[in-house]
Every structure is written in C-alpha cells, then in structure tokens.
Design a protein around this motif. Structure first.
Motif, PDB file in Angstrom:
ATOM      1  N   SER A 160       0.809  -1.215   0.000  1.00 18.10           N
ATOM      2  CA  SER A 160       0.000   0.000   0.000  1.00 18.10           C
ATOM      3  C   SER A 160       0.842   1.265   0.000  1.00 18.10           C
ATOM      4  N   ALA A 161       2.093   1.152   0.475  1.00 15.50           N
ATOM      5  CA  ALA A 161       2.965   2.326   0.533  1.00 15.50           C
ATOM      6  C   ALA A 161       3.944   2.370  -0.627  1.00 15.50           C
ATOM      7  N   ALA A 162       4.281   1.207  -1.194  1.00 13.65           N
ATOM      8  CA  ALA A 162       5.296   1.152  -2.245  1.00 13.65           C
ATOM      9  C   ALA A 162       4.709   1.483  -3.599  1.00 13.65           C
ATOM     10  N   THR A 163       5.487   2.144  -4.414  1.00 12.28           N
ATOM     11  CA  THR A 163       5.141   2.391  -5.808  1.00 12.28           C
ATOM     12  C   THR A 163       6.308   1.978  -6.671  1.00 12.28           C
ATOM     13  N   ARG A 164       6.072   1.922  -7.946  1.00 11.35           N
ATOM     14  CA  ARG A 164       7.109   1.448  -8.867  1.00 11.35           C
ATOM     15  C   ARG A 164       8.358   2.320  -8.810  1.00 11.35           C
ATOM     16  N   ASN A 165       8.191   3.629  -8.614  1.00 11.69           N
ATOM     17  CA  ASN A 165       9.332   4.531  -8.651  1.00 11.69           C
ATOM     18  C   ASN A 165       9.820   4.949  -7.271  1.00 11.69           C
ATOM     19  N   SER A 166       9.111   4.513  -6.226  1.00  9.24           N
ATOM     20  CA  SER A 166       9.510   4.952  -4.892  1.00  9.24           C
ATOM     21  C   SER A 166      10.792   4.285  -4.448  1.00  9.24           C
ATOM     22  N   ASP A 167      11.639   5.114  -3.851  1.00 10.23           N
ATOM     23  CA  ASP A 167      12.875   4.587  -3.235  1.00 10.23           C
ATOM     24  C   ASP A 167      13.680   3.751  -4.207  1.00 10.23           C
ATOM     25  N   GLU A 168      13.714   4.155  -5.470  1.00 10.67           N
ATOM     26  CA  GLU A 168      14.320   3.320  -6.496  1.00 10.67           C
ATOM     27  C   GLU A 168      15.821   3.129  -6.285  1.00 10.67           C
ATOM     28  N   HIS A 169      16.456   4.097  -5.640  1.00 13.09           N
ATOM     29  CA  HIS A 169      17.906   4.025  -5.474  1.00 13.09           C
ATOM     30  C   HIS A 169      18.302   3.799  -4.011  1.00 13.09           C
ATOM     31  N   SER A 170      17.419   3.205  -3.245  1.00  9.91           N
ATOM     32  CA  SER A 170      17.711   2.921  -1.848  1.00  9.91           C
ATOM     33  C   SER A 170      18.365   1.547  -1.736  1.00  9.91           C
ATOM     34  N   PHE A 171      19.623   1.526  -1.251  1.00 14.01           N
ATOM     35  CA  PHE A 171      20.377   0.275  -1.156  1.00 14.01           C
ATOM     36  C   PHE A 171      20.805   0.008   0.282  1.00 14.01           C
ATOM     37  N   ASN A 172      20.855  -1.262   0.628  1.00 17.24           N
ATOM     38  CA  ASN A 172      21.429  -1.729   1.892  1.00 17.24           C
ATOM     39  C   ASN A 172      22.612  -2.641   1.580  1.00 17.24           C
ATOM     40  N   THR A 173      23.473  -2.823   2.573  1.00 15.09           N
ATOM     41  CA  THR A 173      24.607  -3.732   2.432  1.00 15.09           C
ATOM     42  C   THR A 173      24.697  -4.625   3.664  1.00 15.09           C
ATOM     43  N   LEU A 174      24.765  -5.912   3.433  1.00 14.73           N
ATOM     44  CA  LEU A 174      25.015  -6.866   4.511  1.00 14.73           C
ATOM     45  C   LEU A 174      26.436  -7.361   4.363  1.00 14.73           C
ATOM     46  N   SER A 175      27.224  -7.270   5.432  1.00 12.66           N
ATOM     47  CA  SER A 175      28.616  -7.716   5.380  1.00 12.66           C
ATOM     48  C   SER A 175      28.925  -8.599   6.576  1.00 12.66           C
ATOM     49  N   THR A 176      29.879  -9.494   6.367  1.00 13.72           N
ATOM     50  CA  THR A 176      30.307 -10.398   7.443  1.00 13.72           C
ATOM     51  C   THR A 176      31.797 -10.199   7.707  1.00 13.72           C
ATOM     52  N   PRO A 177      32.206 -10.252   8.970  1.00 11.90           N
ATOM     53  CA  PRO A 177      33.630 -10.120   9.303  1.00 11.90           C
ATOM     54  C   PRO A 177      34.338 -11.460   9.207  1.00 11.90           C
ATOM     55  N   THR A 178      35.611 -11.472   9.507  1.00  4.40           N
ATOM     56  CA  THR A 178      36.332 -12.729   9.673  1.00  4.40           C
ATOM     57  C   THR A 178      35.640 -13.542  10.767  1.00  4.40           C
ATOM     58  N   GLY A 179      35.377 -14.811  10.482  1.00  4.49           N
ATOM     59  CA  GLY A 179      34.698 -15.655  11.458  1.00  4.49           C
ATOM     60  C   GLY A 179      33.199 -15.416  11.531  1.00  4.49           C
ATOM     61  N   GLY A 180      32.631 -14.816  10.474  1.00  6.04           N
ATOM     62  CA  GLY A 180      31.202 -14.543  10.484  1.00  6.04           C
ATOM     63  C   GLY A 180      30.492 -15.109   9.273  1.00  6.04           C
ATOM     64  N   GLN A 181      29.209 -15.358   9.399  1.00  2.89           N
ATOM     65  CA  GLN A 181      28.350 -15.747   8.284  1.00  2.89           C
ATOM     66  C   GLN A 181      26.952 -15.239   8.610  1.00  2.89           C
ATOM     67  N   TYR A 182      26.116 -15.040   7.572  1.00  2.05           N
ATOM     68  CA  TYR A 182      24.773 -14.544   7.853  1.00  2.05           C
ATOM     69  C   TYR A 182      23.844 -14.866   6.698  1.00  2.05           C
ATOM     70  N   ASN A 183      22.542 -14.991   7.011  1.00  2.00           N
ATOM     71  CA  ASN A 183      21.531 -15.296   6.004  1.00  2.00           C
ATOM     72  C   ASN A 183      20.556 -14.133   5.873  1.00  2.00           C
ATOM     73  N   ILE A 184      20.039 -13.953   4.658  1.00  2.71           N
ATOM     74  CA  ILE A 184      19.129 -12.855   4.398  1.00  2.71           C
ATOM     75  C   ILE A 184      18.104 -13.281   3.357  1.00  2.71           C
ATOM     76  N   VAL A 185      16.889 -12.758   3.486  1.00  2.00           N
ATOM     77  CA  VAL A 185      15.848 -12.948   2.474  1.00  2.00           C
ATOM     78  C   VAL A 185      15.544 -11.580   1.880  1.00  2.00           C
ATOM     79  N   LEU A 186      15.812 -11.407   0.583  1.00  2.00           N
ATOM     80  CA  LEU A 186      15.612 -10.124  -0.073  1.00  2.00           C
ATOM     81  C   LEU A 186      14.128  -9.854  -0.305  1.00  2.00           C
ATOM     82  N   ALA A 187      13.840  -8.642  -0.774  1.00  2.00           N
ATOM     83  CA  ALA A 187      12.449  -8.222  -0.922  1.00  2.00           C
ATOM     84  C   ALA A 187      11.659  -9.081  -1.906  1.00  2.00           C
ATOM     85  N   ASP A 188      12.336  -9.718  -2.865  1.00  2.00           N
ATOM     86  CA  ASP A 188      11.637 -10.566  -3.849  1.00  2.00           C
ATOM     87  C   ASP A 188      11.498 -12.007  -3.381  1.00  2.00           C
TER      88      ASP A 188
END
Length: 379
Positions: A160-188
């Motif tokens: 209801s809040a999202a549109t095709r052009n809204s926040d088109e260039h909004s990016f996030n970054t997930l990073s892991t350090p030495t000795g780290g791992q992580y899981n993520i589910v993207l918006a799609d």
C-alpha cells in the motif's frame, strides 16, 4: 598417519590406554576415513558416528577379532567401527589421571554480520536480542526489515505504501567479518547465505526491470523465480544472470579465480565479452590472466559445504584450504617450504576448534605449528 601408527593407536584404544592427544588423533583419522568410506554417510550420520565414538571410549574388542587387525585395511576398519556387530562398547573404570593443560584453543566462527542502511546507519546484527522489526526504509516506510527467530534478516514490502518509482535508489549492504556468516531474504523472496569476509549490496525493493545485486566474497543463492525480472549478480570480473535457480559464487578479491557453481536450473555467466551457459553440476572459472570462461564438472556438495556447516575438500590445494581457515578462524598462515603439490580430499565440521581441523589435515603428512593466532605450515 601411516597404517602402522593407526594400528598402534587402535591397540592402545582397545586396552584403554590412549592419552587425550592420541584420542584426538584417532578421532581425526576416523572422521576423515568415515567421510570417504563406501558407506557414503551423510553429514548427520557422520556427526552421530563421530560423537558416538568419542562418548564411548575406550573400545573393547572380542578376542577372536584381534587376529584380524594385521590384515584389515585402513578403510575397511572404518566400516567395522561404524557398527557391523563385531565390536561393542563398555564403560571403563574411573581412574585418576594427571591431565596436562591444553593449549589455547582457536574457536570457530558463527553468525556475525553488519547491516548498513541507506542512510549510512550500521546495525551489528549479533547485538540484537529481540527478534522483530529492526528498521524501516523509505520516506513512507515502504519496506520493513525484520529479524526472524533463527536470526535471518528479511525484507517485507508494504504494497500500500510502495510504488514502482519509490525509493528506487535505496540500497542496503550486509557484510560479514572474519569468522562470520549470515543469512538474508531479499524483498523478492530470494534467499542469500553469506560466507565469512563477504558483503552483498542490494536494493531494499526491486522496482526496475531487473533485480541487480553486487557481491564481494562468497554467497549461495536460492533465487525466487520471476520470468519478467532477471536476477543479476555482479562480482569481480563477471556478471551472472538467472531467472530462478540455486548457485554458489566464490569471488574473493585475494584469490585468483572467480568460481560459479550451479546446483539447479541454469545461469548465464558473462566476463570480458565472453558468455557461457552452465548446467547443473558445472562450475565456471574466471581468472585475471585469461579472457576465457573455463567450464568443468565438480562436486557441488564440496562447493556449498560451508553453507551446510562443513569443510569438504575435493582435490583442493593446501593454500586454498588454508584461506578458508583464515577467514573462518581469524588466523594468519605462514609457509615454510614448498607445499604447491599438496592436495586434500575429505573434510570435517566448521563448528570444531581449529586444533581438530588441523589434525584432519595432518593425516596428509602436513605439519602445523601454532604460535598464538599464527599457523606455520611445514611440508
């Protein structure tokens, strides 16, 4: 260790006279041989057999079986230990034993990650105790970022809040350090498993005609199918395009070859003007000093062993093995002598202390000396 040394340990094993160090060596041998036995144990059966052996020392043996040992090959003895009915376990009498102090153990890595939002704010994920909404993105809060009970990060788009052009260039970054791992589910709905010393940059929602992410390091992808929007992974010297599939990308900047391994579906790999289509079970190799995309058949289980909590080596060279250990245990490796021809097969578990992993590698006649967090390797 050679066969004579193994038989000597098994004899002491039977008599109940093994030291803690000798038990560790025998465990390491057992784990390696069991992993390569004809029984084809899966990782859960192997783990169970390993812990069963450790928890039931010492082993006693029927008298009629003793005479068989000189004629039993190393690999065959594993099958006996795995339970053919020829052996049984008994509890030993408690004895007072003076145990020497163990050296400093280097522990394995775990779930550690840092999430960088579009405004630059960083969230240390392993510091979060409440598994719920951790952030919202967009002027109208179009995207909610949550942490599930198992620690996985998920992106939920508010229709209801999202549109095709809204926040088109909004990016996030997930990073892991030495000795780290992580899981993520993207918006799609695409699932990403990120290995140690890696990062993935992605839009908080996929508004265009393509779903593009950027990877440094290693990740395993289970891409949500969408024929209208190709999923593209950009990494060092290559671009991968898929519609919906399962594959692993190994693209560390300090390694000479970028590897893409396909498990399911199909992918198109593009590099330096060349393009190659992969089939399940194939891996593409791209190097800095070549314009060609090399394709080969591989053991896909070895390629994604890290995701399943294991180290698995398929004719791996020593230096590539040690790079895995550097990233997972936060160590530094030094080499004393030529080790270029040393190869490894087999493996062990990533939740073990480093000392246990090194014992497995020592079965290939490589020697290690631990000095603090530095591992010195001798041929």
């Amino acid at each position: 260790m050679n066969e004579t040394e193994i038989l000597a340990l098994l004899q002491k094993f039977r008599q109940g006279f093994l030291s803690d160090e000798e038990k560790d060596k025998l465990d390491a041998w057992y784990l390696q041989k069991a992993a390569n036995s004809k029984r084809n144990l899966n990782e859960y059966e192997l783990e169970d057999s390993y812990h069963h052996l450790k928890s039931n020392l010492p082993l006693r043996q029927e008298t009629k079986i003793i005479s068989l040992w000189p004629r039993v090959a190393i690999a065959a003895s594993v099958a006996l230990l795995l339970g053919t009915g020829l052996f049984y376990f008994t509890k030993s009498e408690e004895k007072s034993v003076q145990v020497a102090a163990k050296p400093h153990e280097i522990a394995p890595g775990g779930n550690h990650g840092i999430l960088t939002l579009s405004n630059g704010k960083q969230i240390v994920l392993d510091d979060i105790s409440v598994k719920d909404t951790i952030a919202e993105e967009g002027e109208k809060q179009e995207v909610t970022i949550t942490m599930n009970a198992d620690g996985t990060i998920s992106y939920v788009v508010n229709p209801s809040a999202a549109t095709r052009n809204s926040d088109e260039h909004s990016f996030n970054t997930l990073s892991t350090p030495t000795g780290g791992q992580y899981n993520i589910v993207l918006a799609d709905g695409t699932k990403v498993f990120l290995n140690a010393v890696s990062s993935i940059k992605y839009p908080t929602q996929f508004n265009g005609d393509e779903r593009v992410v950027e990877l440094e390091g290693e990740a395993y992808f289970e891409v949500a199918k969408n024929k209208e929007k190709p999923f593209i992974v950009k990494s060092d010297n290559q671009s991968i395009q898929v519609l919906g599939t399962k594959f692993n990308v190994h693209a560390y900047t300090n390694e000479a070859i970028v590897k893409t391994t396909l498990l399911e579906g199909s992918v198109a790999v593009t590099s330096k003007g060349n393009k190659a289509l992969l089939k399940p079970g194939q891996q593409s190799n791209i190097s800095d000093n070549s314009n060609k995309i090399a394709i080969r058949e591989v053991d896909t289980e070895a390629a994604i062993a890290w995701k399943n909590g294991r180290f698995k080596f398929d004719n791996a060279d020593l230096k590539s093995v040690m790079k895995q250990l550097e990233r997972w245990y936060g160590i530094k490796v030094e080499y004393r002598g030529d080790v270029s021809d040393v190869r490894f097969n087999g493996g062990t578990f990533r939740n073990k202390n480093l000392s246990e992993v090194l014992k497995v590698l020592e079965l290939s006649n490589i020697k290690f000396k631990v000095e603090g967090n530095t591992i010195i390797v001798y041929p």
